[in-house]
Enzyme design. Structure first.
Site, PDB file in Angstrom:
ATOM      1  N   TYR F  92     -29.434 -19.687 -17.840  1.00 14.81           N
ATOM      2  CA  TYR F  92     -30.536 -18.750 -17.670  1.00 14.81           C
ATOM      3  C   TYR F  92     -30.514 -18.056 -16.315  1.00 14.81           C
ATOM      4  O   TYR F  92     -30.489 -18.690 -15.278  1.00 14.81           O
ATOM      5  CB  TYR F  92     -31.854 -19.502 -17.819  1.00 14.81           C
ATOM      6  CG  TYR F  92     -33.038 -18.618 -18.120  1.00 14.81           C
ATOM      7  CD1 TYR F  92     -33.166 -18.021 -19.364  1.00 14.81           C
ATOM      8  CD2 TYR F  92     -34.016 -18.396 -17.171  1.00 14.81           C
ATOM      9  CE1 TYR F  92     -34.264 -17.214 -19.657  1.00 14.81           C
ATOM     10  CE2 TYR F  92     -35.117 -17.598 -17.453  1.00 14.81           C
ATOM     11  CZ  TYR F  92     -35.229 -17.008 -18.703  1.00 14.81           C
ATOM     12  OH  TYR F  92     -36.308 -16.217 -18.983  1.00 14.81           O
ATOM     13  N   SER F 188     -27.042 -25.465 -20.831  1.00 20.76           N
ATOM     14  CA  SER F 188     -28.419 -24.991 -20.749  1.00 20.76           C
ATOM     15  C   SER F 188     -28.597 -23.779 -21.677  1.00 20.76           C
ATOM     16  O   SER F 188     -28.350 -23.918 -22.875  1.00 20.76           O
ATOM     17  CB  SER F 188     -28.758 -24.652 -19.294  1.00 20.76           C
ATOM     18  OG  SER F 188     -30.150 -24.540 -19.142  1.00 20.76           O
ATOM     19  N   GLN F 189     -28.985 -22.616 -21.183  1.00 18.75           N
ATOM     20  CA  GLN F 189     -29.063 -21.452 -22.068  1.00 18.75           C
ATOM     21  C   GLN F 189     -27.701 -21.211 -22.716  1.00 18.75           C
ATOM     22  O   GLN F 189     -27.594 -20.906 -23.908  1.00 18.75           O
ATOM     23  CB  GLN F 189     -29.487 -20.205 -21.302  1.00 18.75           C
ATOM     24  CG  GLN F 189     -29.495 -18.948 -22.159  1.00 18.75           C
ATOM     25  CD  GLN F 189     -29.764 -17.684 -21.330  1.00 18.75           C
ATOM     26  OE1 GLN F 189     -30.865 -17.191 -21.266  1.00 18.75           O
ATOM     27  NE2 GLN F 189     -28.730 -17.150 -20.688  1.00 18.75           N
ATOM     28  N   ASP F 274     -33.816 -35.284 -17.896  1.00 11.00           N
ATOM     29  CA  ASP F 274     -33.806 -33.811 -17.845  1.00 11.00           C
ATOM     30  C   ASP F 274     -35.162 -33.261 -18.281  1.00 11.00           C
ATOM     31  O   ASP F 274     -35.520 -33.344 -19.452  1.00 11.00           O
ATOM     32  CB  ASP F 274     -32.694 -33.299 -18.771  1.00 11.00           C
ATOM     33  CG  ASP F 274     -32.493 -31.795 -18.683  1.00 11.00           C
ATOM     34  OD1 ASP F 274     -33.323 -31.089 -18.076  1.00 11.00           O
ATOM     35  OD2 ASP F 274     -31.478 -31.317 -19.218  1.00 11.00           O
ATOM     36  N   HIS F 303     -31.242 -32.131 -15.275  1.00  8.46           N
ATOM     37  CA  HIS F 303     -30.568 -31.038 -15.949  1.00  8.46           C
ATOM     38  C   HIS F 303     -29.116 -30.860 -15.484  1.00  8.46           C
ATOM     39  O   HIS F 303     -28.325 -30.202 -16.162  1.00  8.46           O
ATOM     40  CB  HIS F 303     -31.357 -29.749 -15.727  1.00  8.46           C
ATOM     41  CG  HIS F 303     -31.032 -28.670 -16.701  1.00  8.46           C
ATOM     42  ND1 HIS F 303     -30.974 -28.878 -18.062  1.00  8.46           N
ATOM     43  CD2 HIS F 303     -30.742 -27.346 -16.536  1.00  8.46           C
ATOM     44  CE1 HIS F 303     -30.660 -27.745 -18.678  1.00  8.46           C
ATOM     45  NE2 HIS F 303     -30.515 -26.811 -17.772  1.00  8.46           N
TER      46      HIS F 303
END
Lengths: 325, 325, 325, 325, 325, 325
Positions: F92, F188-189, F274, F303
């Protein structure tokens, strides 16, 4: 704020045992009776503003102990009376603010009486103008939560709730106000006060209680670190041996006990992510309210839940209340 | 905390113009005279503890307005008297704590009188036990900085400084205490109080003033965001039109004005990284002190500067003071 | 800190399975035996202070590996001996501080031996003066929690607990001290150390264990983000494959395993809102203690729970211990 | 981070007086000479990975005191040798990480030797694998900044800088590496180390020094609250009397003093909003560097200034260095 | 927030050189001309509420590019027209909110048109309802500050300022509104927009510009870390090579350049402790305003400076403006 | 971050009911079909760098709506082709960064195609270079989570997932790339995108999905306060009435629904601490994946769990995938 309290289904059914002092009714009856012996001593001073569709008065009345309590009275011009009236109480640390902050209910055809909370009022947005001429006999934390906590007779909110109760008497006494259409209102601390007044009197056209504070103290202090409830925890962290007395005092002021006596129509709001006034404390009171009631549940809101959106609900509730009366 | 205030060389020479009310001396003279009309009404109750080398009394005396002020009196046993005595004032929000917290000065051969700060005392480490039976006539912020700020007569610290002044009278009146060897002491708020008492009386053997609070308010509120000075800023952010009155009141309580009158030997301390009581405010007072003086500069410390290391300086100062008398 | 751990009723019964190495006793027996082969090499140097009712010595003794460990010995003057003695251990990152910080137990008629924690001691309030002449064979996090964690033989606390055990031997060896009336004490890390020594020796008059750290590591690292436990989590977040070895090492130092061996009278304290040493970790140990015991539960306190209020409990416990011996 | 340090025009001219110990050169000469008496004892173990265009070795060599220091050696396959080599040092608390983190310089045709920083290496992104088998003789703060600070001989970075110096000797000794084309590199702590090695040796093809730490300590500790410089401030806040010794020690390790000796081509970077390694401390060193030099100024960056953008500058610098040799 | 910007005396004289693009006037002239070619396409839909003294319309008009922009039009009933009208713009991330939030100016006899800020409007207190149907050709940060920043033609605020300019045209076109008595108003972003419109048109009865944002970007990004200015810093920290283009674009939107063209009466406000819109940026614009002007300086306020207290100043200003026309 | 989500044993079995739109497959089929009607329009420009063992191309292709999407293509030199290829998506707010950031997979013998995420790319470490030429029809919060949320057709991620899907088509179309050995990857994203593409296509050699975002939105928004999920909560706190539509839209983009369609070999990672992509949301998807799969559980990581350690797992997975094909 993630969802940190009970899930909504449980909240809807939540009815915890909240201790109620045996002499709760007696305590309030005698408190109000004693206060009632004094004249309201309402002083209305026309207050010049640049507003033209409303009429503003600086209103002072004799609250608890006869102390002067300031308020604004804002009335719509050109609306045929007698007018219904909202009596509003203010959130923690704020005051009656300025007349121009109170034009919405008048625009809806209601008179609006906004009462200072004694001693408070430093707030940026809601400065007040009323002192609280009482001290304490014991140590305190900063803030108002622990002022006089050693004893229900001297607890700060005994004075505030009495002021608030009398503010309704004031409204009813005013010329041009319809004494049968008074609605009490407030958010947060103001919601707690409105709830207390709403529980204490059956002669209201309604109570609008948003995200109320001062409700289910015993739980609130264990599930949130947020202020102002935290003032009590801080106090107890140093005054460790006063726990019993502290809660014995608070029980006389717990919104759950007031709600259990509420018989007038009530509109509540709650934010499911509200860590200042956690939802379980709000539902603990709401679920006890005996009168006609509804609650707006704002699932994605914290303490701002009872804000500008809810204002729309207020207007609808007031429209019903205006008619209903 | 990076160095955010003036550099040390400038601090050593720092002598800003701090407004002094024309009737400053008169104000305090009449305040103390009025208080002096009341008896000290000292009540000493032996307090049983598990301590064996000291003798503890719960001491109550009539402070400002005759209000009961609590203190501990802890005296070393087996030290030949009359004893010199430290009269200590407490940091913001704390109280007299417990007797066992006050064994160091007695171990140095001094009696130790620790006075509650009225109304305060929720603190974890220093709970107190004294109320402040005065309310306010106007709005306030949370905390004590804005209580009665509308007027020097009603400002909270008028009562506290008077209590503190009388605590010295109490110490002098006690059997077994040498009235010529009284030293006042305190850190932070306690330092501000000791500084005020030290400025108001010439009959002390010394004043130990650590990282004093309540000093050069007008500058403090502009160079730090830290509480408690921030209570004043917050108050003014809402009560925007009270600025002149607020500072006019504070000038009567500003440590710089007391320091300018100080003639007894003084020991100061300051932390160069202290954002709660910024070093320039401390030096503004210290540089004005007229009596014999020294200051311990802790270059790498914040507000804890006046802590356990400084206690060693205290003991040295007291040893001199004990002899000197 | 809202209540984030188990409710009190469950805490009172909480007895989780904490892994205990099969050779736990053997490990400590051989560790102490090996240490015991060295002379204590006590060096007592009179330390001049401005205190008059106590006698202060700078005390150095040979700890683990014969390393010099510093301590203060503060004894009341004029109390008839032999004196009972409190051996105190210090909280994380602190040290023995200054002699004038240790006048309370002497005021109660006890000698007070305050031991440095090797390598630590930068703290504002409790500076120390003792190094730790051991390095590591592998990577570490900042702080002491991960020094030598790869192996029980080299773990930092093996050295510390051995120092602490020997500090009791030192106290017992001192002239004028009654070897049968030694009480170990400490809060947080100091509580963890006192708990370890209390579990390892049956020849004490008592153990005062406040809000102990170093206890039930395996749970602590999963229920709190607070330091110092968090040092271990941070270490594992980078040294991801060392998890098994890390916990296998920590089991040799877990306070629960020491408490399970404790037979002397114990006084515990716990703060129910303590996120640094969570209450379930404290009760996990306390509930295993075999000796006579009591625990002060401070419901509204965080880690400061074991502070100045608890000091009053200490004095009562010591008064009993002094008599009991 | 607003611009909190000097403006760029002043930074470009900034040449403060940074104290240099009279025996600075002697200190480092003897340190390195003593270290040089030991064999490098290079052990190269082929390390299997799933990488195919590079060859990886686990490299261990004898650093300061002969202690084993781990490194990765990553070499491009199929590039004609002898290869130029980057010797890289790591940021605070990190370690050599994994071989797959070091493929960029090899992709540019360079061998890459990444050295662990002894004792460090818990980091999420850059775990290490090398201990530091030295303890301390006095108290310390958490972290490495205060390990052995009492004395230049025992200061932690004496060992680290020696390791780093020897890592260049190692690189030069390796088969297939061109000893005339060694470039040292690093960011933050790694930049500080590269700067020290770059100042100590004239036989390098260049030094890439990004946002260097360990530079102008005396100023850094007064203009930023950020860690790791703050470790020193914290230490001094408790160990208040050690100030002189602390800075006397640090002067032997100050990057400004190394930079003043730097003669090889240097590429620096600096972030004008970097509060961890403030720009004035970087320019204080850069402006002293004697060799050919350039600095990339990143006006809108904090400590990440020396990151992935700067990597492009590295590749250009290396391309020149590769040719230049 | 301590006073972090210039002292008030300097602010009063502060007139920095802010770059102005040579074609600034041309840029805006052509932008507005192009927009002016489209019809305003005003659609007024009566909006039923429970308010009785005001009349509410949902107003949609064709803004920049003909895109539909939503607004509320709230008019007092029973006030003789044609009515003067406040056109209000909203603070960052907010929208037009609800009709009941806009009863104050109507209570003063003014019509109130509240325009959505395209694309924004998630805010708790001020939800909006208008999209922004334009994307970007390059990378952006979160938020609106960096949308289209690569080029003045595509910068987000070109569209917003055009919408705002046309909102005045809309007001002027409405039946019952007096086109000669339009005042633009807003706080923060709304203040920046009002300032732009106020600078672009000479046909207003006034501009009320509170704590304006979007003013002196080049300085703002270096003296505060607060958002939204920080969005630009963040963007540049990654898009490091776009600095010149970014500021070249922003110069076309800088409030200082609009203020320099302002000729209508203006009422400003500023908070001396405002870190979101620092006072020097506000005075940089205010001091350039050419028309009649005054500024309310709130010394103890942060960004809330332009709040409810300032509303009283508004009403006074409007009363003058209403008469003046 | 203490363990705040379900315990690992429950996570392993966690299969919540996540709403799946009836036309989910149809929606994506038609979306991709529509996109597929446009040519990929791949433009490959050799990009000069100082890297020598890899070949870099600036790659632009026509993504959703034919918009130009930028990517880097980095290929190992001297590795015999056709090459397998990793197609990577970014976290992100980041972008494709620089070619020198992408040398690891090439060092493993893989081509590496790194795609920009349209509109994003301000990040310090991963700047991008691709705009998103679409606006919105309604209000939004800052960030990308709420762009077009009113409707699946216009939701931002419809465009992104389509870009990502086509990036695989691009890779397959490239000369020298083996179309049968394409692996999608991201964290992640980027992990959420890889998961979507992995669920939508059966023609991949694998999917490496680290700590995926965009997964089980309905739960994520209630159990964490962390951004970016919090963007949705903030949006709903103001746009309170859009809740149903918001979630109805998100269901079309929920990673759980994509995972349920995944048939190719998958490698997942998850951090048990996370709070940005909580473990229960990851397992909700992982447990549904139908293809061969494994998950690396990092118990002590937040994360960053899917970081440099996990890269080693990637290389192993790729080695298998390279062979497997």
């Amino acid at each position: 704020m993630a969802l940190f309290d009970l899930p909504l289904e449980q909240l809807r059914e939540y009815r915890p045992d909240v201790p109620e002092p045996a002499d709760f009714d007696e305590f309030w009856k005698s408190t109000l009776a004693e206060a009632g012996e004094r004249d309201l001593d309402v002083r209305l001073t026309p207050h010049e503003t640049d507003l033209v569709t409303v009429e503003v008065h600086d209103l002072v009345f004799a609250g608890f102990g006869g102390d002067p309590i300031k308020a604004w009275l804002v009335k719509p011009k050109g609306v045929e009376g007698p007018l219904p009236c909202v009596v509003e109480y203010i959130g923690y640390s704020g005051g009656r603010s300025f007349p121009w902050a109170h034009t919405t209910y008048p625009a809806a055809g209601w008179a609006h009486l906004v009462m200072d909370t004694r001693g408070q009022g430093y707030g940026n947005w809601q400065p007040g103008d009323t002192g609280d001429p009482y001290g304490t006999t014991g140590p305190t934390n900063k803030g108002w939560m622990t002022q006089g906590l050693e004893d229900p007779e001297h607890y700060y909110y005994r004075r505030v709730f009495t002021d608030a109760h009398r503010a309704v008497d004031v409204a009813k006494s005013l010329e041009g106000i319809d004494p049968d259409r008074i609605v009490v209102a407030g958010g947060s601390q103001g919601g707690g006060i409105a709830q207390a007044v709403g529980g204490l009197r059956g002669d209201l056209a309604g109570a609008m209680i948003d995200v109320p504070f001062l409700t289910y103290f015993r739980r609130a202090v264990t599930i949130t670190d947020a202020f102002p409830y935290q003032e009590i925890v801080e106090f107890l962290s140093g005054q460790r041996l006063r726990e019993d007395r502290v809660f014995a005092t608070l029980d006389y002021f717990d919104g759950v006990n007031f709600a259990a006596r509420g018989t007038v129509p009530a509109l509540y709001s709650v934010g499911l992510m509200d860590d200042i006034c956690p939802p379980s404390t709000v539902f603990a009171a709401y679920n006890r309210w005996q009168g006609e009631k509804r609650i707006t549940v704002w699932p994605w809101n914290k303490h701002e839940g009872g804000g500008i959106h809810q204002r729309g609900e207020h207007l609808r509730f007031l429209a019903e209340a205006a008619k209903g009366a």
